[in-house]
Scaffold this motif. Structure first.
Motif, PDB file in Angstrom:
ATOM      1  N   ARG A 112       0.867  -1.168   0.000  1.00 18.52           N
ATOM      2  CA  ARG A 112       0.000   0.000   0.000  1.00 18.52           C
ATOM      3  C   ARG A 112       0.911   1.228   0.000  1.00 18.52           C
ATOM      4  NH1 ARG A 112       0.558  -1.640   5.236  1.00 18.52           N
ATOM      5  NH2 ARG A 112       0.719  -0.059   6.861  1.00 18.52           N
ATOM      6  N   GLU A 113       0.381   2.337  -0.391  1.00 22.56           N
ATOM      7  CA  GLU A 113       1.205   3.550  -0.425  1.00 22.56           C
ATOM      8  C   GLU A 113       1.262   4.172   0.965  1.00 22.56           C
ATOM      9  OE1 GLU A 113       1.606   5.919  -3.732  1.00 22.56           O
ATOM     10  OE2 GLU A 113       0.150   4.870  -4.982  1.00 22.56           O
ATOM     11  N   ILE A 114       2.473   4.413   1.443  1.00 29.04           N
ATOM     12  CA  ILE A 114       2.719   4.949   2.776  1.00 29.04           C
ATOM     13  C   ILE A 114       3.656   6.143   2.644  1.00 29.04           C
ATOM     14  CG2 ILE A 114       3.580   4.437   5.095  1.00 29.04           C
ATOM     15  CD1 ILE A 114       3.244   1.463   4.464  1.00 29.04           C
ATOM     16  N   GLN A 115       3.383   7.196   3.375  1.00 31.51           N
ATOM     17  CA  GLN A 115       4.281   8.339   3.376  1.00 31.51           C
ATOM     18  C   GLN A 115       5.553   8.000   4.150  1.00 31.51           C
ATOM     19  OE1 GLN A 115       4.055  11.414   1.790  1.00 31.51           O
ATOM     20  NE2 GLN A 115       2.395  10.315   0.746  1.00 31.51           N
ATOM     21  N   PRO A 116       6.723   8.369   3.645  1.00 32.61           N
ATOM     22  CA  PRO A 116       7.962   8.082   4.381  1.00 32.61           C
ATOM     23  C   PRO A 116       8.017   8.841   5.701  1.00 32.61           C
ATOM     24  CG  PRO A 116       8.402   9.512   2.494  1.00 32.61           C
ATOM     25  CD  PRO A 116       6.980   9.056   2.362  1.00 32.61           C
ATOM     26  N   ASP A 117       8.659   8.229   6.675  1.00 33.22           N
ATOM     27  CA  ASP A 117       8.847   8.892   7.961  1.00 33.22           C
ATOM     28  C   ASP A 117       9.953   9.939   7.882  1.00 33.22           C
ATOM     29  OD1 ASP A 117       6.951   7.364   9.584  1.00 33.22           O
ATOM     30  OD2 ASP A 117       8.275   5.673   9.179  1.00 33.22           O
ATOM     31  N   GLU A 118      10.937   9.685   7.020  1.00 32.95           N
ATOM     32  CA  GLU A 118      12.055  10.617   6.871  1.00 32.95           C
ATOM     33  C   GLU A 118      12.411  10.733   5.398  1.00 32.95           C
ATOM     34  OE1 GLU A 118      13.389  12.349   9.275  1.00 32.95           O
ATOM     35  OE2 GLU A 118      12.579  11.314  11.045  1.00 32.95           O
ATOM     36  N   ARG A 119      12.838  11.938   5.020  1.00 32.18           N
ATOM     37  CA  ARG A 119      13.345  12.190   3.671  1.00 32.18           C
ATOM     38  C   ARG A 119      14.725  12.818   3.825  1.00 32.18           C
ATOM     39  NH1 ARG A 119      13.627  16.306  -0.209  1.00 32.18           N
ATOM     40  NH2 ARG A 119      12.985  15.787  -2.349  1.00 32.18           N
ATOM     41  N   TYR A 120      15.711  12.244   3.163  1.00 28.12           N
ATOM     42  CA  TYR A 120      17.088  12.696   3.312  1.00 28.12           C
ATOM     43  C   TYR A 120      17.620  13.204   1.969  1.00 28.12           C
ATOM     44  CZ  TYR A 120      16.908   9.641   7.457  1.00 28.12           C
ATOM     45  OH  TYR A 120      16.567   9.033   8.638  1.00 28.12           O
ATOM     46  N   GLU A 121      18.506  14.179   2.042  1.00 28.82           N
ATOM     47  CA  GLU A 121      19.254  14.609   0.870  1.00 28.82           C
ATOM     48  C   GLU A 121      20.725  14.313   1.128  1.00 28.82           C
ATOM     49  OE1 GLU A 121      18.387  18.595  -0.307  1.00 28.82           O
ATOM     50  OE2 GLU A 121      16.257  18.157  -0.687  1.00 28.82           O
ATOM     51  N   VAL A 122      21.301  13.479   0.279  1.00 34.58           N
ATOM     52  CA  VAL A 122      22.676  13.007   0.443  1.00 34.58           C
ATOM     53  C   VAL A 122      23.519  13.542  -0.707  1.00 34.58           C
ATOM     54  CG1 VAL A 122      24.159  10.971   0.635  1.00 34.58           C
ATOM     55  CG2 VAL A 122      21.818  10.911   1.564  1.00 34.58           C
ATOM     56  N   VAL A 171      21.249  13.424  -3.950  1.00 34.51           N
ATOM     57  CA  VAL A 171      20.485  12.181  -4.071  1.00 34.51           C
ATOM     58  C   VAL A 171      19.497  12.123  -2.917  1.00 34.51           C
ATOM     59  CG1 VAL A 171      20.632   9.662  -3.903  1.00 34.51           C
ATOM     60  CG2 VAL A 171      22.254  10.909  -5.334  1.00 34.51           C
ATOM     61  N   VAL A 172      18.232  11.838  -3.230  1.00 31.03           N
ATOM     62  CA  VAL A 172      17.167  11.853  -2.230  1.00 31.03           C
ATOM     63  C   VAL A 172      16.823  10.430  -1.803  1.00 31.03           C
ATOM     64  CG1 VAL A 172      14.772  12.503  -1.774  1.00 31.03           C
ATOM     65  CG2 VAL A 172      16.251  14.016  -3.121  1.00 31.03           C
ATOM     66  N   ALA A 173      16.788  10.214  -0.497  1.00 34.77           N
ATOM     67  CA  ALA A 173      16.477   8.902   0.074  1.00 34.77           C
ATOM     68  C   ALA A 173      15.250   9.001   0.974  1.00 34.77           C
ATOM     69  CB  ALA A 173      17.670   8.370   0.863  1.00 34.77           C
ATOM     70  N   TYR A 174      14.577   7.855   1.155  1.00 38.81           N
ATOM     71  CA  TYR A 174      13.335   7.793   1.921  1.00 38.81           C
ATOM     72  C   TYR A 174      13.435   6.648   2.920  1.00 38.81           C
ATOM     73  CZ  TYR A 174      12.081  10.149  -2.444  1.00 38.81           C
ATOM     74  OH  TYR A 174      12.071  10.982  -3.537  1.00 38.81           O
ATOM     75  N   THR A 177      27.562   5.326  -0.341  1.00 36.53           N
ATOM     76  CA  THR A 177      27.496   6.671   0.241  1.00 36.53           C
ATOM     77  C   THR A 177      26.159   6.880   0.951  1.00 36.53           C
ATOM     78  OG1 THR A 177      28.977   7.569  -1.448  1.00 36.53           O
ATOM     79  CG2 THR A 177      27.596   9.143  -0.269  1.00 36.53           C
ATOM     80  N   VAL A 178      25.071   6.448   0.335  1.00 36.81           N
ATOM     81  CA  VAL A 178      23.754   6.576   0.963  1.00 36.81           C
ATOM     82  C   VAL A 178      23.682   5.731   2.234  1.00 36.81           C
ATOM     83  CG1 VAL A 178      21.279   6.106   0.669  1.00 36.81           C
ATOM     84  CG2 VAL A 178      22.586   7.162  -1.202  1.00 36.81           C
ATOM     85  N   ARG A 179      24.181   4.500   2.176  1.00 34.85           N
ATOM     86  CA  ARG A 179      24.159   3.636   3.370  1.00 34.85           C
ATOM     87  C   ARG A 179      24.906   4.295   4.519  1.00 34.85           C
ATOM     88  NH1 ARG A 179      26.916   0.423   6.478  1.00 34.85           N
ATOM     89  NH2 ARG A 179      28.823   1.082   5.407  1.00 34.85           N
ATOM     90  N   GLN A 180      26.079   4.831   4.239  1.00 35.91           N
ATOM     91  CA  GLN A 180      26.856   5.483   5.291  1.00 35.91           C
ATOM     92  C   GLN A 180      26.165   6.735   5.807  1.00 35.91           C
ATOM     93  OE1 GLN A 180      30.995   6.205   4.498  1.00 35.91           O
ATOM     94  NE2 GLN A 180      31.322   4.218   3.525  1.00 35.91           N
ATOM     95  N   ALA A 181      25.647   7.550   4.892  1.00 38.27           N
ATOM     96  CA  ALA A 181      25.031   8.825   5.289  1.00 38.27           C
ATOM     97  C   ALA A 181      23.834   8.607   6.207  1.00 38.27           C
ATOM     98  CB  ALA A 181      24.613   9.611   4.053  1.00 38.27           C
ATOM     99  N   LEU A 182      23.088   7.518   5.989  1.00 30.40           N
ATOM    100  CA  LEU A 182      21.911   7.233   6.808  1.00 30.40           C
ATOM    101  C   LEU A 182      22.242   6.371   8.019  1.00 30.40           C
ATOM    102  CD1 LEU A 182      20.592   8.380   4.248  1.00 30.40           C
ATOM    103  CD2 LEU A 182      18.768   6.696   4.518  1.00 30.40           C
ATOM    104  N   GLY A 183      23.512   5.985   8.149  1.00 28.57           N
ATOM    105  CA  GLY A 183      23.939   5.187   9.297  1.00 28.57           C
ATOM    106  C   GLY A 183      23.212   3.859   9.402  1.00 28.57           C
TER     107      GLY A 183
END
Length: 296
Positions: free
Chosen positions: A3-13, A20-23, A91-97
């Motif tokens: 189902r469509e769910i709004q992300p809890d967090e939006r990141y810019e890396v 690059v935008v992550a959710y 890079t995204v994996r590291q940035a989001l810990g």
């Protein structure tokens, strides 16, 4: 079920000087890190199909790869390589810990996941290869077999247009449309997240890396083959495919036979998107695999 769910967090890396935008969805201790297909597609279709894993206590992370979705869209063909995307993913994996993750790669995202697993195996708890391949020359042979089912006259017509480069001719596009409905998504109406991703497709990365459509591979990945390297991928691996998949069950079996710790599931009544076409069978298989490979 999805189902469509709004992300809890939006990141810019920041990656290579670009945005690059992550959710992120949920806050579970186990993370499912999704790499969507394309290349050139926003992550919507895969993100919306897996964000529901939050209901089972998982954190789900996806991102719009450079050139797609809300991320920057530079016009530089030199950027569209699998090696650069591997480093972007790290890079995204590291940035989001994120720590160690369950990496889920679908289609092109599976090729990316394989190269990531060969480069950064220490960051993976498990690997989920969905509707993907590890041997592009073998896939090309399989696609020729699927195309042959259209009949000799239609195949000859497609080959004529491919030789001429007239990929936008109506009769050629009609043949590709038939193949898409047979081997990409067999639903009469494609789900909204799929349509949303397709409507926002950046053909630049796709044409550079793959080709003009799903059934002609002439880009810089046409000779990519990781079968000889797969014995080095020792973490648990789940391989899934649809019985009518464009990236065929024969391609999936080729991966399984080369991997030391893999299991394979072929979903009936599905092609390239079992999570939409046969969710009743798909989600129990995925959840069972994840539950067996949680951190103890």
């Amino acid at each position: 079920m999805w189902r469509e769910i709004q992300p809890d967090e939006r990141y810019e890396v920041e990656v290579d000087g670009y945005r690059v935008v992550a959710y992120s969805f949920g806050n579970g201790s186990e993370t499912v890190f999704c790499l969507n297909g394309g290349p050139g597609l926003p992550c919507d279709y895969l993100r919306e199909a897996h964000s529901c894993l939050v209901d089972k206590g998982y954190r789900v992370v996806a991102f719009d790869q450079l050139g797609t979705g809300a991320s920057d869209r530079p016009d530089d063909r030199a950027l569209w390589t699998i090696g650069r995307y591997v480093e972007e993913t790290e890079t995204v994996r590291q940035a989001l810990g994120l720590g160690k993750v369950h990496m889920l790669g679908h289609s092109w995202g599976g090729w990316l996941a394989i190269d990531y697993a060969l480069t950064y195996p220490e960051h993976l708890r498990s690997l989920i290869l969905e509707d993907t391949v590890a041997d592009m020359p073998h896939l090309v042979l399989e696609l020729e077999r699927l195309r042959a089912a259209l009949g000799a006259e239609t195949v000859a017509m497609m080959q004529k247009h491919e030789a001429q480069g007239t990929y936008d001719h109506p009769e050629y596009l009609a043949a590709v449309t038939i193949l898409n409905y047979r081997h990409v998504c067999r639903l009469p109406e494609w789900p909204a997240p799929v349509r949303r991703s397709l409507d926002d497709w950046n053909i630049g990365p796709y044409a550079t890396m793959q080709g003009p459509n799903e059934f002609l591979y002439i880009g810089n990945l046409k000779d990519w083959n990781r079968i000889p390297d797969l014995p080095r991928v020792t973490m648990p691996v789940l391989i899934t495919t649809g019985e009518h998949d464009e990236l065929t069950p024969a391609c999936a079996l080729r991966m399984k036979l080369a991997l030391p710790n893999a299991e394979l599931k072929v979903f009936a009544n599905a092609s390239h998107m079992p999570f939409y076409e046969n969710p009743g069978d798909y989600y129990p298989v995925l959840l069972d695999f994840l539950s067996r490979h949680k951190e103890l």
